[in-house]
Write an enzyme that holds these catalytic residues in place. Structure first.
Site, mmCIF file in Angstrom:
data_model
loop_
_atom_site.group_PDB
_atom_site.id
_atom_site.type_symbol
_atom_site.label_atom_id
_atom_site.label_comp_id
_atom_site.label_asym_id
_atom_site.label_seq_id
_atom_site.Cartn_x
_atom_site.Cartn_y
_atom_site.Cartn_z
ATOM 1 N N ASP A 13 1.024 -1.106 0.008
ATOM 2 C CA ASP A 13 0.062 0.001 0.101
ATOM 3 C C ASP A 13 0.922 1.413 -0.162
ATOM 4 O OD1 ASP A 13 -2.465 -1.727 0.278
ATOM 5 O OD2 ASP A 13 -1.735 -1.772 2.323
ATOM 6 N N LYS A 16 2.779 2.165 -5.094
ATOM 7 C CA LYS A 16 3.486 1.493 -6.158
ATOM 8 C C LYS A 16 2.671 1.661 -7.559
ATOM 9 C CE LYS A 16 3.628 -2.398 -4.349
ATOM 10 N NZ LYS A 16 2.919 -2.132 -3.104
ATOM 11 N N GLY A 40 -3.995 -4.676 -4.209
ATOM 12 C CA GLY A 40 -4.760 -3.675 -4.918
ATOM 13 C C GLY A 40 -4.031 -2.313 -5.235
ATOM 14 N N HIS A 41 -4.128 -2.008 -6.588
ATOM 15 C CA HIS A 41 -3.641 -0.787 -6.874
ATOM 16 C C HIS A 41 -4.508 0.391 -7.286
ATOM 17 C CE1 HIS A 41 0.395 -2.528 -6.894
ATOM 18 N NE2 HIS A 41 0.231 -3.633 -8.074
ATOM 19 N N GLN A 224 2.200 -5.923 -3.081
ATOM 20 C CA GLN A 224 2.410 -5.966 -1.618
ATOM 21 C C GLN A 224 3.613 -5.248 -1.268
ATOM 22 O OE1 GLN A 224 1.726 -9.713 -2.703
ATOM 23 N NE2 GLN A 224 -0.194 -9.440 -2.158
#
Length: 435
Positions: A13, A16, A40-41, A224
């Site tokens: 988080d 990235k 998640g992005h 991650q």
């Protein structure tokens, strides 16, 4: 041979996705090399918000190849939903490629994930229950489905015939929700997956290495963060894949000498999701304030992230495991108007000061942060002027915070993110990432 890797230097988080998207403007290929849809992005492009889990961040960039490497585990049902999201926003998955060696997440993996967490009782890991761990377990046990299996009908039928009774017995043994599928229904489902993405499946190792041979620009995108690495993270409160520098190579099928630059993405404070030690975690009331100000709620789970001050013991550990050549500092604007900013530079454990991150969970649970306190700065809503003025236009106290990090890590902070958008980014290399 310009290969550039982007890796989270904390527990994920860190932002990235935004950085991959920002640097992706000049990339030809963007390669996801590990993890699954538990990561998640969030990407903001022209005011449109994309919340991606399985698709590589670069898929929203037109004219790019977005590669899912062999080290990724893929949930094709959820990938189909993300593909629709991109299409509805006017995008395309024309450039999507999936490794024929990437393993597939099945529904029984998700059922087993939940059952295993329940079985652990008070020792839960805090997984997303997305089936990531059980999919990697099958990979190591050599009984998993790979994307390439979809293209070989006889092999697919043979593996389905073996795996269905095996998994039904395992689900029963674990007290999990029973699997209702049959060999016929699972074959029909997987044949549908072949129709959906069969043309995207290929040997992506050849694709990526050929691109590097042709001096095309390749970004390797991690999921991650380094502290969730299966070997070097806060085990057992980790993910099931190699999130550090070595994972770039094993997860995408390239040699170590093909990576020219390794970028470590560092959030200006620290967050983590799920269980496990967190030395700089704030007290509940202060944590909620930082959580709200930073929008610290998981893209995948919706859970509030645990929040704390910047922990440079953590980041130094990630630096050593990954060999960062540059640091990217994100969300520094969230710390605007905080009068004093503690930064953790060591741990005190049982009267001894530690400068390096210990493997022992029990030691970490007893650790107390050793802080150096830096002055805060006044914030501004005019990020456009802030970015236009460049690094030297940032408040002096903010620059001291950044430069303190540089001195500690002996690594330059080459990108500073002052907001979620692409245009809210200060690039101290002025785009010189590929020479």
């Amino acid at each position: 041979m310009p290969g550039l890797a982007i890796i989270g230097a904390q527990w994920g988080d860190e932002g990235k996705g935004k950085i991959t998207d920002y640097l992706g403007e000049d990339a030809d290929l963007i390669v996801r090399f590990q993890g699954g849809n538990n990561a998640g992005h969030t990407i903001v492009v022209d005011g449109k918000v994309f919340k991606l889990h399985g698709l590589p961040s670069g898929v929203v960039r037109k004219g790019k190849l977005a590669v899912i490497g062999n080290g990724v585990v893929v949930n094709l049902e959820e990938l189909a939903e993300e593909i629709e999201q991109v299409k509805e926003a006017g995008g395309s998955i024309e450039g999507l490629r999936i490794s024929d060696r990437a393993h597939l997440i099945m529904n029984y993996h998700k059922k087993l994930d939940g059952a295993e967490e329940k079985y652990r009782g008070k020792n839960v890991v805090g997984t997303t229950k997305k089936g990531i761990g059980p999919a990697y377990q099958d990979k190591i046990a050599r009984i998993g489905f790979r994307a390439g299996d979809l293209l070989e009908d006889d092999l697919l039928k043979e593996k389905i015939g073996f795996i269905i009774p095996y998994k039904k017995d395992m689900l029963d043994m674990m007290g999990a929700e029973p699997c209702q599928c049959t060999t016929e229904s699972l074959y029909a489902k997987m044949a549908g997956w072949r129709d959906m993405i069969g043309d995207c499946i290929c040997d992506t190792s050849v694709l990526v290495n050929d691109a590097l041979d042709e001096n095309r620009n390749v970004i390797f995108e991690g999921a991650q963060g380094a502290m969730l690495d299966i070997d070097h993270g806060t085990y057992p409160y980790v993910t099931s894949s190699a999130t550090c520098g070595g994972g770039v190579c094993t997860g995408s099928g390239v040699a170590p000498n093909r990576i020219d630059r390794m970028l470590g993405v560092v959030k200006a404070y620290t967050t983590r999701v799920g269980e496990g030690p967190f030395v700089t975690e704030l007290a509940e009331e202060d944590e909620k304030k930082l959580q709200a100000k930073g929008g610290e709620f998981g893209v995948t789970t919706g859970r509030g992230r645990r929040c704390g001050w910047l922990d440079l013991v953590v980041v130094e550990h990630a630096q050593r495991m990954c060999g960062f050549t540059s640091i990217v500092m994100t969300k520094i604007d969230v710390l605007d108007d905080v009068p004093e900013l503690p930064v953790c530079v060591a741990y005190e454990i049982d009267g001894t000061e530690y400068r390096h991150f210990p493997a022992s969970i029990s030691k970490l649970n007893r650790a107390k942060p050793v802080y150096e306190t830096l002055r805060g700065w006044k914030g501004t809503d005019d990020t456009e002027s802030l970015v236009k003025g460049g690094y030297d236009n940032l408040p002096g106290e903010m620059r001291e915070y950044i430069e303190f990090t540089e001195r500690y890590l002996k690594t330059p902070v080459d990108i500073v993110s002052v907001g979620p958008g692409r245009d809210q980014t200060i690039d101290r290399r002025n785009g010189d990432w590929w020479s």
